[in-house]
Design a protein around this motif. Structure first.
Motif, PDB file in Angstrom:
ATOM      1  N   PRO A 167       0.802  -1.228   0.000  1.00 43.09           N
ATOM      2  CA  PRO A 167       0.000   0.000   0.000  1.00 43.09           C
ATOM      3  C   PRO A 167       0.832   1.274   0.000  1.00 43.09           C
ATOM      4  CG  PRO A 167      -0.842  -1.572   1.620  1.00 43.09           C
ATOM      5  CD  PRO A 167       0.461  -2.122   1.116  1.00 43.09           C
ATOM      6  N   ALA A 168       1.895   1.314   0.767  1.00 41.55           N
ATOM      7  CA  ALA A 168       2.682   2.547   0.874  1.00 41.55           C
ATOM      8  C   ALA A 168       3.373   2.907  -0.436  1.00 41.55           C
ATOM      9  CB  ALA A 168       3.723   2.416   1.989  1.00 41.55           C
ATOM     10  N   GLU A 169       3.596   1.909  -1.293  1.00 43.20           N
ATOM     11  CA  GLU A 169       4.256   2.150  -2.575  1.00 43.20           C
ATOM     12  C   GLU A 169       3.272   2.202  -3.733  1.00 43.20           C
ATOM     13  OE1 GLU A 169       7.920   2.420  -2.773  1.00 43.20           O
ATOM     14  OE2 GLU A 169       7.378   2.790  -0.679  1.00 43.20           O
ATOM     15  N   GLY A 170       2.017   1.800  -3.494  1.00 40.90           N
ATOM     16  CA  GLY A 170       1.018   1.783  -4.555  1.00 40.90           C
ATOM     17  C   GLY A 170       1.286   0.731  -5.618  1.00 40.90           C
ATOM     18  N   VAL A 171       1.881  -0.402  -5.217  1.00 42.05           N
ATOM     19  CA  VAL A 171       2.255  -1.449  -6.166  1.00 42.05           C
ATOM     20  C   VAL A 171       1.536  -2.740  -5.800  1.00 42.05           C
ATOM     21  CG1 VAL A 171       4.147  -2.850  -7.086  1.00 42.05           C
ATOM     22  CG2 VAL A 171       4.520  -0.410  -6.601  1.00 42.05           C
ATOM     23  N   LEU A 172       0.925  -3.353  -6.798  1.00 41.32           N
ATOM     24  CA  LEU A 172       0.302  -4.668  -6.637  1.00 41.32           C
ATOM     25  C   LEU A 172       0.988  -5.655  -7.560  1.00 41.32           C
ATOM     26  CD1 LEU A 172      -2.332  -6.129  -5.350  1.00 41.32           C
ATOM     27  CD2 LEU A 172      -3.149  -6.027  -7.705  1.00 41.32           C
ATOM     28  N   PHE A 173       1.473  -6.758  -6.993  1.00 41.47           N
ATOM     29  CA  PHE A 173       1.947  -7.894  -7.771  1.00 41.47           C
ATOM     30  C   PHE A 173       0.784  -8.883  -7.838  1.00 41.47           C
ATOM     31  CE2 PHE A 173       5.661  -5.957  -5.819  1.00 41.47           C
ATOM     32  CZ  PHE A 173       6.570  -5.886  -6.866  1.00 41.47           C
ATOM     33  N   SER A 174       0.205  -9.044  -9.027  1.00 38.35           N
ATOM     34  CA  SER A 174      -1.076  -9.751  -9.135  1.00 38.35           C
ATOM     35  C   SER A 174      -0.931 -11.239  -9.392  1.00 38.35           C
ATOM     36  CB  SER A 174      -1.920  -9.134 -10.253  1.00 38.35           C
ATOM     37  OG  SER A 174      -1.405  -9.483 -11.527  1.00 38.35           O
ATOM     38  N   GLY A 175       0.298 -11.739  -9.666  1.00 36.87           N
ATOM     39  CA  GLY A 175       0.370 -13.101 -10.173  1.00 36.87           C
ATOM     40  C   GLY A 175      -0.526 -13.228 -11.394  1.00 36.87           C
ATOM     41  N   ASP A 176      -1.050 -14.408 -11.649  1.00 39.44           N
ATOM     42  CA  ASP A 176      -1.839 -14.631 -12.864  1.00 39.44           C
ATOM     43  C   ASP A 176      -3.306 -14.250 -12.716  1.00 39.44           C
ATOM     44  OD1 ASP A 176       0.502 -15.502 -13.929  1.00 39.44           O
ATOM     45  OD2 ASP A 176      -0.170 -17.538 -14.375  1.00 39.44           O
ATOM     46  N   THR A 177      -3.660 -13.591 -11.616  1.00 37.59           N
ATOM     47  CA  THR A 177      -5.007 -13.017 -11.544  1.00 37.59           C
ATOM     48  C   THR A 177      -5.187 -11.998 -12.659  1.00 37.59           C
ATOM     49  OG1 THR A 177      -5.058 -13.386  -9.164  1.00 37.59           O
ATOM     50  CG2 THR A 177      -6.650 -11.830 -10.040  1.00 37.59           C
ATOM     51  N   VAL A 178      -4.084 -11.332 -13.043  1.00 35.93           N
ATOM     52  CA  VAL A 178      -4.076 -10.453 -14.216  1.00 35.93           C
ATOM     53  C   VAL A 178      -2.857 -10.815 -15.049  1.00 35.93           C
ATOM     54  CG1 VAL A 178      -3.953  -8.076 -15.070  1.00 35.93           C
ATOM     55  CG2 VAL A 178      -5.202  -8.571 -12.956  1.00 35.93           C
ATOM     56  N   VAL A 179      -3.038 -10.987 -16.347  1.00 41.95           N
ATOM     57  CA  VAL A 179      -1.927 -11.098 -17.286  1.00 41.95           C
ATOM     58  C   VAL A 179      -2.136 -10.045 -18.373  1.00 41.95           C
ATOM     59  CG1 VAL A 179      -1.531 -13.532 -16.822  1.00 41.95           C
ATOM     60  CG2 VAL A 179      -3.044 -12.880 -18.702  1.00 41.95           C
TER      61      VAL A 179
END
Length: 254
Positions: A167-179
């Motif tokens: 949250p503090a960096e505004g970054v999401l690592f989604s894995g394959d939930t999104v490609v």
């Protein structure tokens, strides 16, 4: 690729053609989190090299976003160095799955002499299959020192998918939930799983991350984040309407 002061994306790691796979790093003041471990031991060693260079002296900790082998065939490399690896409790595979992965890789080798010579084994040299050693009892926050990451359960692609939210960096690592760029792989499930996947997309869309690192493909920023989520949503909705995924053997028309 630098995303923020603390977050990096490692893009385009080799995988089964035509796929490449991504990994990520989040550097705290005391620990650096490795997000996904690559499709072989060589990828894992590369990821670890970047992790050590990002903030020398940090302890390392890993997490895998799903049980498909392109994300977790480096787990054994991390564990051999005493690095704990978190994962969903269902992120578990059998040793025979690695043999099947090597056989599938071999079919992608066009030249028959190379295929018959067993050159597929080169890609998997030194690779062993191990599960994460820190199964999660539920959604978890990890304190890396100066920054916290949230491990969120986002099932659908598999029942064991995770997203890593910083949250503090505004970054999401989604894995394959999104490609991004690729057609998502819907073949591991059916309509029930695809509906669950849609709910997971709704959840990460509500987070409104400024930066999203997909499991495969290019990093999404700004308005492209919601557009990338919407693209996967449309594919899932079409699969639900037709009763079949966009890839793989096609069912007879009904």
């Amino acid at each position: 690729m630098r995303l923020t002061g603390r977050c990096r994306a490692l893009r385009g790691l080799a995988c089964l053609p035509p796929w490449t796979v991504n990994a990520g790093l989040v550097a705290g003041d005391a620990r650096t989190l490795v997000v996904d471990t690559g499709a072989n031991a060589a990828a894992a060693e590369t990821i670890l090299g970047y992790a050590e260079a990002l903030r020398p002296g940090n302890a390392l900790v890993g997490v895998v976003t799903e049980p498909h082998l392109d994300h977790m065939l480096g787990v054994a490399t991390l564990r051999a160095r005493g690095i704990p690896v978190h994962g969903h409790p269902r992120a578990s595979r059998a040793p025979a799955d690695l043999d099947a992965e090597i056989a599938e890789y071999a079919t992608s080798i066009v030249d028959p002499a190379r295929r018959d010579a067993g050159e597929a084994a080169v890609f998997f040299a030194g690779t062993r299959l191990e599960d994460p050693d820190r199964p999660l009892a539920g959604e978890t926050a990890l304190d890396l020192g100066g920054v916290s990451v949230e491990l969120l359960f986002t099932p659908g692609h598999t029942p064991a998918n995770l997203c890593v939210w910083v949250p503090a960096e505004g970054v999401l690592f989604s894995g394959d939930t999104v490609v991004e760029g690729y057609l998502p792989n819907l073949e591991a499930g059916g309509p029930a799983e695809w509906s669950e996947w849609l709910r997971s997309l709704d959840r990460i869309a509500a987070l409104a991350p400024p930066i999203l690192v997909p499991g495969h493909g290019g990093v999404l920023r700004g308005p492209a984040v919601q557009a990338g989520i919407a693209r996967v949503r449309v594919i899932l909705e079409r699969a639900l309407a037709t009763g079949r995924p966009p890839t793989g053997p096609r069912a007879a028309p009904r």
